[in-house]
Design a protein around this motif. Structure first.
Motif, PDB file in Angstrom:
ATOM      1  N   ARG A  54       0.886  -1.047   0.125  1.00  0.00           N
ATOM      2  CA  ARG A  54       0.028  -0.182  -0.152  1.00  0.00           C
ATOM      3  C   ARG A  54       0.659   1.203   0.011  1.00  0.00           C
ATOM      4  O   ARG A  54       0.283   2.441   0.014  1.00  0.00           O
ATOM      5  CB  ARG A  54      -0.812  -0.096   1.302  1.00  0.00           C
ATOM      6  N   ILE A  55       1.961   1.040  -0.052  1.00  0.00           N
ATOM      7  CA  ILE A  55       3.197   2.433  -0.252  1.00  0.00           C
ATOM      8  C   ILE A  55       3.396   2.299  -1.766  1.00  0.00           C
ATOM      9  O   ILE A  55       4.223   1.441  -2.434  1.00  0.00           O
ATOM     10  CB  ILE A  55       4.404   2.213   0.916  1.00  0.00           C
ATOM     11  N   HIS A  56       2.975   3.358  -2.331  1.00  0.00           N
ATOM     12  CA  HIS A  56       3.515   3.433  -3.511  1.00  0.00           C
ATOM     13  C   HIS A  56       4.432   4.539  -4.017  1.00  0.00           C
ATOM     14  O   HIS A  56       4.249   5.772  -3.508  1.00  0.00           O
ATOM     15  CB  HIS A  56       2.197   3.901  -4.609  1.00  0.00           C
ATOM     16  N   PHE A  57       5.598   4.230  -4.422  1.00  0.00           N
ATOM     17  CA  PHE A  57       6.821   5.134  -5.017  1.00  0.00           C
ATOM     18  C   PHE A  57       6.729   5.639  -6.367  1.00  0.00           C
ATOM     19  O   PHE A  57       6.505   4.908  -7.369  1.00  0.00           O
ATOM     20  CB  PHE A  57       7.989   4.509  -4.668  1.00  0.00           C
ATOM     21  N   LEU A  58       6.572   6.956  -6.462  1.00  0.00           N
ATOM     22  CA  LEU A  58       6.109   7.634  -7.748  1.00  0.00           C
ATOM     23  C   LEU A  58       7.394   8.013  -8.449  1.00  0.00           C
ATOM     24  O   LEU A  58       8.267   8.789  -7.561  1.00  0.00           O
ATOM     25  CB  LEU A  58       4.970   8.531  -7.662  1.00  0.00           C
ATOM     26  N   PRO A  59       7.711   7.813  -9.642  1.00  0.00           N
ATOM     27  CA  PRO A  59       8.801   8.492 -10.034  1.00  0.00           C
ATOM     28  C   PRO A  59       8.965   9.989 -10.321  1.00  0.00           C
ATOM     29  O   PRO A  59       7.787  10.730 -10.237  1.00  0.00           O
ATOM     30  CB  PRO A  59       8.830   8.022 -11.496  1.00  0.00           C
ATOM     31  N   TRP A  60       9.961  10.647 -10.173  1.00  0.00           N
ATOM     32  CA  TRP A  60      10.179  12.006 -10.051  1.00  0.00           C
ATOM     33  C   TRP A  60       9.643  12.341 -11.665  1.00  0.00           C
ATOM     34  O   TRP A  60      10.051  12.023 -12.632  1.00  0.00           O
ATOM     35  CB  TRP A  60      11.592  12.391  -9.952  1.00  0.00           C
ATOM     36  N   GLU A  61       9.006  13.751 -11.431  1.00  0.00           N
ATOM     37  CA  GLU A  61       8.395  14.386 -12.728  1.00  0.00           C
ATOM     38  C   GLU A  61       9.297  15.688 -12.747  1.00  0.00           C
ATOM     39  O   GLU A  61       9.155  16.514 -11.905  1.00  0.00           O
ATOM     40  CB  GLU A  61       6.937  14.691 -12.694  1.00  0.00           C
ATOM     41  N   GLN A  62      10.097  15.909 -13.957  1.00  0.00           N
ATOM     42  CA  GLN A  62      10.374  17.142 -14.242  1.00  0.00           C
ATOM     43  C   GLN A  62       9.702  18.500 -14.294  1.00  0.00           C
ATOM     44  O   GLN A  62       9.806  19.447 -13.667  1.00  0.00           O
ATOM     45  CB  GLN A  62      11.602  17.069 -15.516  1.00  0.00           C
ATOM     46  N   ASN A  63       8.523  18.371 -14.803  1.00  0.00           N
ATOM     47  CA  ASN A  63       7.563  19.424 -14.914  1.00  0.00           C
ATOM     48  C   ASN A  63       6.466  19.151 -13.775  1.00  0.00           C
ATOM     49  O   ASN A  63       6.118  18.326 -13.334  1.00  0.00           O
ATOM     50  CB  ASN A  63       6.840  18.963 -16.025  1.00  0.00           C
ATOM     51  N   PRO A  64       6.542  20.149 -12.866  1.00  0.00           N
ATOM     52  CA  PRO A  64       5.751  19.856 -11.588  1.00  0.00           C
ATOM     53  C   PRO A  64       4.151  19.857 -11.878  1.00  0.00           C
ATOM     54  O   PRO A  64       3.475  19.314 -11.291  1.00  0.00           O
ATOM     55  CB  PRO A  64       5.942  21.336 -10.820  1.00  0.00           C
ATOM     56  N   PHE A  65       3.848  20.300 -12.986  1.00  0.00           N
ATOM     57  CA  PHE A  65       2.355  20.374 -13.373  1.00  0.00           C
ATOM     58  C   PHE A  65       1.922  18.600 -13.848  1.00  0.00           C
ATOM     59  O   PHE A  65       0.970  18.488 -13.418  1.00  0.00           O
ATOM     60  CB  PHE A  65       1.923  21.246 -14.551  1.00  0.00           C
ATOM     61  N   ASP A  66       3.137  18.059 -14.433  1.00  0.00           N
ATOM     62  CA  ASP A  66       2.716  16.529 -14.373  1.00  0.00           C
ATOM     63  C   ASP A  66       2.856  15.941 -13.166  1.00  0.00           C
ATOM     64  O   ASP A  66       1.808  15.117 -13.101  1.00  0.00           O
ATOM     65  CB  ASP A  66       3.854  15.897 -15.343  1.00  0.00           C
ATOM     66  N   HIS A  67       3.569  16.302 -12.204  1.00  0.00           N
ATOM     67  CA  HIS A  67       3.340  15.881 -10.910  1.00  0.00           C
ATOM     68  C   HIS A  67       1.997  16.005 -10.267  1.00  0.00           C
ATOM     69  O   HIS A  67       1.281  15.205  -9.642  1.00  0.00           O
ATOM     70  CB  HIS A  67       4.319  16.175 -10.078  1.00  0.00           C
ATOM     71  N   GLN A  68       1.590  17.471 -10.218  1.00  0.00           N
ATOM     72  CA  GLN A  68       0.395  17.815  -9.772  1.00  0.00           C
ATOM     73  C   GLN A  68      -0.904  16.990 -10.330  1.00  0.00           C
ATOM     74  O   GLN A  68      -1.781  16.646  -9.860  1.00  0.00           O
ATOM     75  CB  GLN A  68       0.289  19.270 -10.049  1.00  0.00           C
ATOM     76  N   GLN A  69      -0.827  16.976 -11.684  1.00  0.00           N
ATOM     77  CA  GLN A  69      -1.817  15.980 -12.430  1.00  0.00           C
ATOM     78  C   GLN A  69      -1.893  14.658 -11.823  1.00  0.00           C
ATOM     79  O   GLN A  69      -2.915  14.172 -11.642  1.00  0.00           O
ATOM     80  CB  GLN A  69      -1.812  16.241 -13.908  1.00  0.00           C
TER      81      GLN A  69
END
Length: 102
Positions: A54-69
Motif C-alpha cells: 500500500r506504499i506507492h513510490f512515484l517516479p520524479w517528474e521534471q515538470n511540476p504540473f505533470d506531478h500535480q496532475q
C-alpha cells in the motif's frame, strides 16, 4: 514514517504515495516497514506485506504540473503532517485540487 504506518494500519483501504527521490532509498524504506511491523507484538507477517503493498513510490517528474496532475488522479486528501508542514507538498496538493488536512 512511524506516523504513516499507524495511519495505514488505522485506515484499511488507504495508500501512501511518495516520490521515489532518490530511487535508491526505496528498498531501505520497504525494509524499515518490514522490520517495524515484524517487531510489533500481535502483528502478522501479512501485515508488513500488506503495508508495503500500500506504499506507492512515484517516479520524479521534471515538470511540476505533470506531478500535480498525477497527484490529482491518485489522491483524495493530502495529510499535512508533523514535523514538516506544507510548503511544496501543500502547494502541489492545492494546484492539483486535492484538499489538505492539517
Amino acid at each position: 514514517m512511524w506516523n504513516w504506518i499507524r495511519i495505514l494500519r488505522g485506515v484499511p483501504d488507504s495508500i501512501l504515495c511518495m516520490v521515489e527521490n532518490p530511487s535508491e532509498g526505496v528498498p531501505n524504506l520497504r525494509k524499515f516497514v518490514t522490520e517495524v511491523t515484524a517487531a510489533d507484538d500481535g502483528e502478522s507477517e501479512e501485515d508488513d506485506e500488506d503495508l508495503n503493498d500500500r506504499i506507492h513510490f512515484l517516479p520524479w517528474e521534471q515538470n511540476p504540473f505533470d506531478h500535480q496532475q498525477r497527484s490529482h488522479s491518485l489522491c483524495n486528501v493530502m495529510l499535512d503532517s508533523h514535523p514538516y508542514k506544507g510548503h511544496t507538498t501543500a502547494q502541489d496538493a492545492l494546484y492539483a485540487g486535492v484538499p489538505i488536512v492539517t
